[in-house]
Scaffold this active site. Sequence first.
Site, mmCIF file in Angstrom:
data_model
loop_
_atom_site.group_PDB
_atom_site.id
_atom_site.type_symbol
_atom_site.label_atom_id
_atom_site.label_comp_id
_atom_site.label_asym_id
_atom_site.label_seq_id
_atom_site.Cartn_x
_atom_site.Cartn_y
_atom_site.Cartn_z
ATOM 1 N N HIS A 1 4.204 -19.355 3.139
ATOM 2 C CA HIS A 1 3.043 -18.484 3.007
ATOM 3 C C HIS A 1 3.454 -17.043 2.718
ATOM 4 O O HIS A 1 2.650 -16.132 2.863
ATOM 5 C CB HIS A 1 2.192 -18.528 4.279
ATOM 6 C CG HIS A 1 1.616 -19.877 4.553
ATOM 7 N ND1 HIS A 1 1.512 -20.402 5.811
ATOM 8 C CD2 HIS A 1 1.119 -20.826 3.723
ATOM 9 C CE1 HIS A 1 0.972 -21.603 5.758
ATOM 10 N NE2 HIS A 1 0.720 -21.886 4.495
ATOM 11 N N HIS A 2 4.720 -16.844 2.304
ATOM 12 C CA HIS A 2 5.181 -15.467 2.049
ATOM 13 C C HIS A 2 4.414 -14.827 0.905
ATOM 14 O O HIS A 2 4.273 -13.619 0.846
ATOM 15 C CB HIS A 2 6.690 -15.441 1.782
ATOM 16 C CG HIS A 2 7.081 -15.904 0.418
ATOM 17 N ND1 HIS A 2 7.015 -17.224 0.032
ATOM 18 C CD2 HIS A 2 7.533 -15.215 -0.654
ATOM 19 C CE1 HIS A 2 7.406 -17.331 -1.216
ATOM 20 N NE2 HIS A 2 7.727 -16.141 -1.669
ATOM 21 N N ARG A 3 3.939 -15.631 -0.022
ATOM 22 C CA ARG A 3 3.065 -15.172 -1.095
ATOM 23 C C ARG A 3 1.933 -16.172 -1.200
ATOM 24 O O ARG A 3 2.161 -17.374 -1.212
ATOM 25 C CB ARG A 3 3.818 -15.106 -2.430
ATOM 26 C CG ARG A 3 4.863 -14.023 -2.489
ATOM 27 C CD ARG A 3 5.522 -14.032 -3.849
ATOM 28 N NE ARG A 3 6.352 -12.850 -4.034
ATOM 29 C CZ ARG A 3 7.006 -12.592 -5.138
ATOM 30 N NH1 ARG A 3 6.937 -13.418 -6.167
ATOM 31 N NH2 ARG A 3 7.747 -11.513 -5.243
ATOM 32 N N LYS B 1 0.850 -23.060 -4.134
ATOM 33 C CA LYS B 1 0.520 -23.736 -5.395
ATOM 34 C C LYS B 1 1.334 -25.003 -5.510
ATOM 35 O O LYS B 1 2.527 -24.998 -5.221
ATOM 36 C CB LYS B 1 0.854 -22.790 -6.556
ATOM 37 C CG LYS B 1 0.518 -23.329 -7.917
ATOM 38 C CD LYS B 1 -0.927 -23.006 -8.255
ATOM 39 C CE LYS B 1 -1.324 -23.599 -9.576
ATOM 40 N NZ LYS B 1 -1.762 -24.978 -9.492
ATOM 41 N N LYS C 1 2.446 -28.912 -2.039
ATOM 42 C CA LYS C 1 2.378 -30.193 -2.728
ATOM 43 C C LYS C 1 1.487 -31.109 -1.919
ATOM 44 O O LYS C 1 1.411 -31.005 -0.694
ATOM 45 C CB LYS C 1 3.768 -30.812 -2.859
ATOM 46 C CG LYS C 1 3.843 -31.973 -3.827
ATOM 47 C CD LYS C 1 3.431 -31.597 -5.227
ATOM 48 C CE LYS C 1 4.621 -31.368 -6.110
ATOM 49 N NZ LYS C 1 4.252 -31.211 -7.520
#
Length: 196
Positions: free
Chosen positions: A77-79, A83, A119
């Site tokens: 979750h750093h960015r 996705k 994923k």
Amino acid sequence: GGDNVGGSCDVKEPKFLQQVEIYFEKASQAKSYNASLLQYMKQVECLYEFIIPLQVPTTDNRTTTKVIRAYRAQHSHHRLPTKGGIRYAMDVNANEVKALATLMTFKCACVDVPFGGAKGGIQIDPTEHTLIDMEKVTRRYTIELLKKKIIGPALDVPAPDFGSGPREMSWIADTYQRFHPNDINAVGVVTGKPVT
């Protein structure tokens, strides 16, 4: 000793997730980083595993409930958003989605795309089910992720993968929009959907 191609081999090949971890360890030795930071980076932050019940007909004109396993892993979750695609295949499992989510983080980081890796997977063979069944499973998958506040345009954005495509992404987008009718970014909940 040769490669022993086509013959038996005493060396046991590591599983997919273990292979990803081995490559991570090798890569982490290329630069000197804090060991605790590297251990943190190696871990999958979130794995949601659940089942989807599906009513299917039997040969004697009755119905039975088929239990389908489903997963969504978010490695980092750093960015945000995270996705990654959703695989529809019988061999999908928790370790596979964790490994693929981890690789998505690294792929995004290598080209400086501002996403964390994720994923998903649904343990189903699309060729063995009707279009109606596939839609039910896909919409139920979406609802389960919505109930836990796991997906959204700013949280986690699924995409097509093996066994899924624009049709499945449109079902996810439509389901998301039904639960968030006032979200002007609702269609951004997935990529790979039809342009229309």
